[in-house]
Design a protein around this motif. Sequence first.
Motif, PDB file in Angstrom:
ATOM      1  N   GLY A   1       9.204 -14.219  17.981  1.00 19.99           N
ATOM      2  CA  GLY A   1       7.738 -13.644  19.427  1.00 19.99           C
ATOM      3  C   GLY A   1       6.706 -13.619  18.904  1.00 19.99           C
ATOM      4  N   GLY A   2       6.074 -14.446  18.015  1.00 20.72           N
ATOM      5  CA  GLY A   2       5.046 -14.175  17.912  1.00 20.72           C
ATOM      6  C   GLY A   2       3.635 -14.584  18.929  1.00 20.72           C
ATOM      7  N   ASP A   3       4.217 -14.867  19.903  1.00 23.20           N
ATOM      8  CA  ASP A   3       2.974 -14.269  20.987  1.00 23.20           C
ATOM      9  C   ASP A   3       2.586 -12.856  21.666  1.00 23.20           C
ATOM     10  OD1 ASP A   3       6.856 -14.713  22.535  1.00 23.20           O
ATOM     11  OD2 ASP A   3       5.090 -13.025  22.832  1.00 23.20           O
ATOM     12  N   GLY A   4       3.261 -11.614  20.770  1.00 22.44           N
ATOM     13  CA  GLY A   4       3.017 -10.581  20.538  1.00 22.44           C
ATOM     14  C   GLY A   4       3.361 -10.070  22.246  1.00 22.44           C
ATOM     15  N   GLY A   5       4.487 -10.673  23.072  1.00 14.59           N
ATOM     16  CA  GLY A   5       4.721  -9.822  23.718  1.00 14.59           C
ATOM     17  C   GLY A   5       6.103  -8.877  24.335  1.00 14.59           C
ATOM     18  N   VAL A   6       6.507  -9.298  23.079  1.00  9.44           N
ATOM     19  CA  VAL A   6       7.809  -8.393  22.677  1.00  9.44           C
ATOM     20  C   VAL A   6       7.554  -6.790  22.079  1.00  9.44           C
ATOM     21  CG1 VAL A   6       9.739  -7.316  21.085  1.00  9.44           C
ATOM     22  CG2 VAL A   6       9.666  -9.693  22.445  1.00  9.44           C
ATOM     23  N   LEU A   7       6.596  -7.033  21.166  1.00  7.75           N
ATOM     24  CA  LEU A   7       5.234  -6.000  20.749  1.00  7.75           C
ATOM     25  C   LEU A   7       4.842  -4.900  21.683  1.00  7.75           C
ATOM     26  CD1 LEU A   7       3.194  -7.914  17.901  1.00  7.75           C
ATOM     27  CD2 LEU A   7       5.284  -6.759  17.538  1.00  7.75           C
TER      28      LEU A   7
ATOM     29  N   LYS B   1       6.940   2.768  13.282  1.00  7.63           N
ATOM     30  CA  LYS B   1       6.385   1.110  12.478  1.00  7.63           C
ATOM     31  C   LYS B   1       7.531   0.528  12.979  1.00  7.63           C
ATOM     32  CE  LYS B   1       5.791  -0.266   7.949  1.00  7.63           C
ATOM     33  NZ  LYS B   1       4.643  -1.386   8.603  1.00  7.63           N
ATOM     34  N   ILE B   2       6.015  -0.817  13.635  1.00  9.81           N
ATOM     35  CA  ILE B   2       6.606  -1.893  13.747  1.00  9.81           C
ATOM     36  C   ILE B   2       6.818  -3.105  13.272  1.00  9.81           C
ATOM     37  CG2 ILE B   2       7.068  -3.091  16.241  1.00  9.81           C
ATOM     38  CD1 ILE B   2       5.808  -1.072  17.853  1.00  9.81           C
ATOM     39  N   ASP B   3       7.714  -3.992  12.364  1.00 10.71           N
ATOM     40  CA  ASP B   3       7.148  -5.176  11.275  1.00 10.71           C
ATOM     41  C   ASP B   3       7.593  -6.118  12.624  1.00 10.71           C
ATOM     42  OD1 ASP B   3       8.447  -3.611   8.894  1.00 10.71           O
ATOM     43  OD2 ASP B   3       5.957  -4.212   9.321  1.00 10.71           O
ATOM     44  N   ILE B   4       6.591  -6.824  12.358  1.00  7.85           N
ATOM     45  CA  ILE B   4       7.105  -8.346  12.945  1.00  7.85           C
ATOM     46  C   ILE B   4       6.916  -9.783  12.469  1.00  7.85           C
ATOM     47  CG2 ILE B   4       4.909  -8.670  13.899  1.00  7.85           C
ATOM     48  CD1 ILE B   4       5.489 -10.904  15.994  1.00  7.85           C
ATOM     49  N   CYS B   5       7.756 -10.293  11.956  1.00  7.64           N
ATOM     50  CA  CYS B   5       7.937 -12.226  10.948  1.00  7.64           C
ATOM     51  C   CYS B   5       7.568 -13.284  12.069  1.00  7.64           C
ATOM     52  CB  CYS B   5       8.775 -11.276  10.480  1.00  7.64           C
ATOM     53  SG  CYS B   5       8.671 -12.649   9.054  1.00  7.64           S
ATOM     54  N   GLU B   6       6.801 -13.658  12.515  1.00  6.42           N
ATOM     55  CA  GLU B   6       6.909 -14.848  12.386  1.00  6.42           C
ATOM     56  C   GLU B   6       6.483 -16.189  11.726  1.00  6.42           C
ATOM     57  OE1 GLU B   6       6.524 -15.929  16.366  1.00  6.42           O
ATOM     58  OE2 GLU B   6       5.921 -18.106  14.669  1.00  6.42           O
TER      59      GLU B   6
END
Length: 289
Positions: free
Chosen positions: A85-91, A102-107
């Motif tokens: 989800g590196g595009d950020g839309g899900v965030l 807290k929201i962690d994202i691993c791209e």
Amino acid sequence: PGWFSEISPMWPGEAHSLKVEEILFKEKSDYQNVMVFQSSAYGKVLVLDGVIQLTERDECAYQEMIAHLPLSSIPDPKKVLVIGGGDGGVLREVSRYSSVEKIDICEIDKMVVDVSKQFFPEVAVGYEDPRVTLHIGDGVAFLKAVPEATYDAVIVDSSDPIGPAQELFEKPFFESVARALRPGGVMCTQAESIWLHMNIIEGIVANCRQIFKGSVNYAWTTVPTYPSGVIGFMLCSTEGPPVDFKHPVNPIDQILSQKSDKPLKFYNSEIHTAAFCLPSFAKKVIDSK
Ligand SMILES: NCCCN[C@H]1CC[C@H](NCCCN)CC1
């Protein structure tokens, strides 16, 4: 100048085409070819290794569904992990929940993040939320390092099984997600097309039923620029407080309607419930696993 056709061995004999106005970006990252073009019919388009990832016009369907199907199904999501989800839309969609702390994202591919911020600001807006922490790296390794029972929800917004996302469709990865989830925690993954990939889906469902001892359901929606025009999601919960994915306990569309926030373009509670209704050819395979 001309047409882009999405030709891939993952959907042999067919290819969705989009009229190209202008190519805006074309580079090779450490992991894949990254391209952005202005289409005539769907706005800007993000393509990775020749596969359409999102378009400005219909990304709302995928991003809203993959985020709200799981998060509307649990009462109080606090800690959320996004793999891919590196595009950020899900965030952008996860940050609509005031309960989230807290929201962690691993791209894995930093170029996807940078390109989205440059060309898709309405999608990359998700990174502006102060609760978000971006980790650039492999989701498999990230999850191995996560203490058990850390997250309420894990959303796996991956590309397809051919390429960098291959291992995000395999059993060890699902086991590491289940370990990272609290009891009654939920996972939602990108789960391909019932028209194109019933065999892949069959495998995913079998693995999930072995690993997730709560609920395991398949949902699907329409995304015109994905091959066959549909995309599915695997919704799973770990053993613990029961989760009924088909009847949202935390209906985000009703919560938001009282706020002036950016409205949802696609998701609503009726579409949520309808998403779990399957055609017979898919039901036969998925419900029997
Ligand atoms: N945040 C948007 C990322 C989109 N993820 C995936 C991109 C590839 C796409 N192929 C569809 C292949 C046929 N099911 C599935 C969604």
